[in-house]
Write a protein that holds these residues in place. Structure first.
Motif, PDB file in Angstrom:
ATOM      1  N   LEU A   1       0.829  -1.210   0.000  1.00 35.78           N
ATOM      2  CA  LEU A   1       0.000   0.000   0.000  1.00 35.78           C
ATOM      3  C   LEU A   1       0.862   1.258   0.000  1.00 35.78           C
ATOM      4  O   LEU A   1       0.544   2.250  -0.674  1.00 35.78           O
ATOM      5  CB  LEU A   1      -0.943  -0.007   1.199  1.00 35.78           C
ATOM      6  CG  LEU A   1      -2.022  -1.090   1.209  1.00 35.78           C
ATOM      7  CD1 LEU A   1      -2.866  -0.988   2.470  1.00 35.78           C
ATOM      8  CD2 LEU A   1      -2.904  -1.006  -0.021  1.00 35.78           C
ATOM      9  N   SER A   2       1.955   1.233   0.753  1.00 35.12           N
ATOM     10  CA  SER A   2       2.857   2.385   0.783  1.00 35.12           C
ATOM     11  C   SER A   2       3.495   2.606  -0.587  1.00 35.12           C
ATOM     12  O   SER A   2       3.644   3.748  -1.042  1.00 35.12           O
ATOM     13  CB  SER A   2       3.943   2.179   1.843  1.00 35.12           C
ATOM     14  OG  SER A   2       3.371   2.073   3.134  1.00 35.12           O
ATOM     15  N   GLY A   3       3.870   1.516  -1.242  1.00 34.63           N
ATOM     16  CA  GLY A   3       4.441   1.630  -2.582  1.00 34.63           C
ATOM     17  C   GLY A   3       3.442   2.194  -3.582  1.00 34.63           C
ATOM     18  O   GLY A   3       3.786   3.042  -4.409  1.00 34.63           O
ATOM     19  N   LEU A   4       2.192   1.742  -3.497  1.00 34.05           N
ATOM     20  CA  LEU A   4       1.156   2.264  -4.386  1.00 34.05           C
ATOM     21  C   LEU A   4       0.969   3.766  -4.173  1.00 34.05           C
ATOM     22  O   LEU A   4       0.799   4.529  -5.133  1.00 34.05           O
ATOM     23  CB  LEU A   4      -0.171   1.543  -4.130  1.00 34.05           C
ATOM     24  CG  LEU A   4      -0.271   0.081  -4.575  1.00 34.05           C
ATOM     25  CD1 LEU A   4      -1.579  -0.527  -4.075  1.00 34.05           C
ATOM     26  CD2 LEU A   4      -0.181  -0.035  -6.091  1.00 34.05           C
ATOM     27  N   ALA A   5       0.992   4.195  -2.918  1.00 34.45           N
ATOM     28  CA  ALA A   5       0.762   5.608  -2.609  1.00 34.45           C
ATOM     29  C   ALA A   5       1.925   6.486  -3.046  1.00 34.45           C
ATOM     30  O   ALA A   5       1.723   7.636  -3.450  1.00 34.45           O
ATOM     31  CB  ALA A   5       0.518   5.770  -1.107  1.00 34.45           C
TER      32      ALA A   5
ATOM     33  N   MET B   1       4.397   8.670   1.507  1.00 39.08           N
ATOM     34  CA  MET B   1       4.110   9.788   0.610  1.00 39.08           C
ATOM     35  C   MET B   1       4.935  11.022   0.965  1.00 39.08           C
ATOM     36  O   MET B   1       5.298  11.813   0.098  1.00 39.08           O
ATOM     37  CB  MET B   1       2.617  10.126   0.656  1.00 39.08           C
ATOM     38  CG  MET B   1       1.727   9.037   0.085  1.00 39.08           C
ATOM     39  SD  MET B   1      -0.019   9.486   0.111  1.00 39.08           S
ATOM     40  CE  MET B   1      -0.057  10.762  -1.149  1.00 39.08           C
ATOM     41  N   ALA B   2       5.226  11.188   2.252  1.00 40.91           N
ATOM     42  CA  ALA B   2       6.026  12.340   2.675  1.00 40.91           C
ATOM     43  C   ALA B   2       7.510  12.129   2.413  1.00 40.91           C
ATOM     44  O   ALA B   2       8.238  13.075   2.098  1.00 40.91           O
ATOM     45  CB  ALA B   2       5.792  12.608   4.158  1.00 40.91           C
ATOM     46  N   ALA B   3       7.976  10.888   2.539  1.00 40.90           N
ATOM     47  CA  ALA B   3       9.400  10.618   2.376  1.00 40.90           C
ATOM     48  C   ALA B   3       9.831  10.634   0.913  1.00 40.90           C
ATOM     49  O   ALA B   3      10.953  11.039   0.588  1.00 40.90           O
ATOM     50  CB  ALA B   3       9.746   9.270   3.004  1.00 40.90           C
ATOM     51  N   ALA B   4       8.931  10.211   0.026  1.00 39.16           N
ATOM     52  CA  ALA B   4       9.300  10.091  -1.391  1.00 39.16           C
ATOM     53  C   ALA B   4       9.835  11.386  -1.999  1.00 39.16           C
ATOM     54  O   ALA B   4      10.891  11.379  -2.641  1.00 39.16           O
ATOM     55  CB  ALA B   4       8.115   9.557  -2.199  1.00 39.16           C
ATOM     56  N   PRO B   5       9.145  12.533  -1.824  1.00 35.67           N
ATOM     57  CA  PRO B   5       9.669  13.746  -2.469  1.00 35.67           C
ATOM     58  C   PRO B   5      10.942  14.282  -1.833  1.00 35.67           C
ATOM     59  O   PRO B   5      11.650  15.083  -2.445  1.00 35.67           O
ATOM     60  CB  PRO B   5       8.518  14.751  -2.312  1.00 35.67           C
ATOM     61  CG  PRO B   5       7.759  14.281  -1.138  1.00 35.67           C
ATOM     62  CD  PRO B   5       7.856  12.781  -1.180  1.00 35.67           C
ATOM     63  N   GLY B   6      11.233  13.853  -0.603  1.00 35.05           N
ATOM     64  CA  GLY B   6      12.439  14.345   0.041  1.00 35.05           C
ATOM     65  C   GLY B   6      13.687  13.562  -0.308  1.00 35.05           C
ATOM     66  O   GLY B   6      14.755  14.140  -0.547  1.00 35.05           O
ATOM     67  N   PHE B   7      13.560  12.245  -0.372  1.00 34.83           N
ATOM     68  CA  PHE B   7      14.750  11.417  -0.532  1.00 34.83           C
ATOM     69  C   PHE B   7      14.957  10.889  -1.949  1.00 34.83           C
ATOM     70  O   PHE B   7      16.076  10.555  -2.325  1.00 34.83           O
ATOM     71  CB  PHE B   7      14.695  10.249   0.455  1.00 34.83           C
ATOM     72  CG  PHE B   7      14.765  10.675   1.891  1.00 34.83           C
ATOM     73  CD1 PHE B   7      15.945  11.167   2.431  1.00 34.83           C
ATOM     74  CD2 PHE B   7      13.646  10.639   2.698  1.00 34.83           C
ATOM     75  CE1 PHE B   7      16.020  11.588   3.744  1.00 34.83           C
ATOM     76  CE2 PHE B   7      13.703  11.061   4.020  1.00 34.83           C
ATOM     77  CZ  PHE B   7      14.891  11.541   4.547  1.00 34.83           C
TER      78      PHE B   7
END
Length: 400
Positions: free
Chosen positions: A11-15, A139-145
């Protein structure tokens, strides 16, 4: 039902995969522009087109999945996303890259939006809260890292490998979803709303000041965040001479500013109230925008960092409070309200990233102007919302 680590990871990967596919290529914009024979600032168009299609898609995939089930919508979307990613890896000019990004967005919006719907299908109570927390962290970590990962790929392997990587991520999600989860939306629970009924429901929400004012306010500061994503490669790499890896490190560092202010916001709201704290966040964000306008010419890293960190701190306060204020009165329409809020956020993000390339200004000044405009408009929205609440209270007291 308890939450399994495999399901939470899926689910985290999908998001997160939609955001991953966007932010991983940000450090590569200068190299992509050179390969595609495009101006560096025109690469922002690959963001605005993506966000626009993503925004409209959110309005469609929710009702489609309510009617036909989650599984066919998610899997079809992921297949389309993989196709768009492969087209992006082979793009030879800006137009073909924009087309690839449009296809990516049309496919991945289903996965990103419906991850929360699948969580609601599977879990309730504390298990649901745990699942949603994992999704929001992803979802919050993806754009940062992810920009740091993208910069390392760009430096050693070339930007086209980033598109192949997200295509591989899409394939992994297809396989994982196919074999780990069946259809989670039972036929007996499916809704058969007509297109006209859906449009009417969305228009009613837009006409309700309790929704429209805070929704637009929070969307405007989110637009500023994506304007920063669009402008930073040109400002830091082309303007200041930093490498794509250093830009990736800068993006990663800003995550902690957003996390810290986001954690602080609910605590402040408990003492002072959500709207006053959101207005304060708007003032902090506006300060960052004003500093960006003042310092844009021959800007140094320290000046840029202060301006951006102030804006992101204010945005981090506004985002969770604004979403809560927006959705609070609409418990019975939470799904529709959430989809419409997502549409507004991505539509504003598309506009903000387009402005970075469209304004006849330098990239740094365009960014500052966009940040200031968004912050001021957000503060006006929250102020009008507060006035609307006070009027409602006075009317209620008068009737008594």
């Amino acid at each position: 039902m308890s939450t399994s680590s495999r399901t939470l990871a899926l689910l985290s990967g999908l998001a997160a995969v939609g955001t991953l596919s966007t932010t991983i290529i940000l450090p590569s914009f200068p190299a992509m522009a050179a390969s595609l024979n495009a101006a560096p600032q025109d690469m922002a168009l690959t963001l605005s087109c993506f966000f626009l299609v993503f925004a409209v898609g959110q309005l469609l995939v929710g009702p489609l999945s309510d009617r036909y089930g989650r599984r066919p919508v998610i899997l079809s979307g992921l297949v389309l996303f993989v196709l768009g990613s492969l087209l992006g890896a082979s793009a030879t000019d800006l137009n073909s890259m924009i087309a690839a990004r449009v296809i990516q967005a049309a496919g991945v919006c289903a996965a990103s939006v419906l991850a929360r719907a699948v969580a609601r299908d599977l879990y309730d109570g504390p298990a649901l809260a745990k699942a949603l927390a994992f999704i929001m962290v992803a979802m919050a970590a993806a754009p940062g890292f992810s920009p740091l990962l993208g910069s390392l790929i760009d430096s050693h392997l070339g930007w086209r490998i980033s598109f192949l990587l997200v295509a591989a991520a899409g394939v992994i999600l297809i396989v994982g979803y196919t074999f780990s989860l069946g259809e989670t939306h039972a036929p007996s629970a499916r809704l058969k709303m007509t297109a006209s009924a859906i449009v009417k429901a969305y228009l009613q929400l837009l006409g309700d000041r309790r929704f429209a004012l805070p929704a637009l306010a929070v969307s405007l500061v989110i637009g500023g965040l994506y304007a920063f994503f669009a402008a930073a490669p040109a400002i830091m790499i082309r303007g200041m001479g930093y490498s794509s890896v250093q830009l990736g490190l800068f993006f990663a560092a800003t995550v902690f500013v957003v996390f810290s202010s986001g954690i602080l916001a609910p605590k402040l709201a408990q003492r002072w109230g959500s709207v006053p704290v959101a207005l304060t966040g708007g003032a902090v964000a506006l300060t960052g925008g004003v500093l960006q306008v003042l310092f844009y010419q021959d800007q140094q890293l320290g000046q840029f960092s202060i301006a951006i960190c102030l804006f992101l701190a204010g945005m981090g306060v506004i985002n969770p409070l604004g979403i809560a204020i927006t959705l609070q009165p609409f418990a019975e329409q939470a799904g529709l309200a959430s989809s419409l809020l997502g549409f507004l956020q991505m539509a504003v993000a598309a506009t903000a990233t387009w402005l970075i390339s469209a304004l006849p200004l330098s990239t740094g000044l365009s960014l500052g102007a966009t940040l200031c405009t968004g912050a001021v408009a957000a503060m006006i929205g929250f102020a009008l919302h507060r006035q609307n609440d006070l009027q409602a209270i006075n009317q209620q007291v008068a009737r008594q």
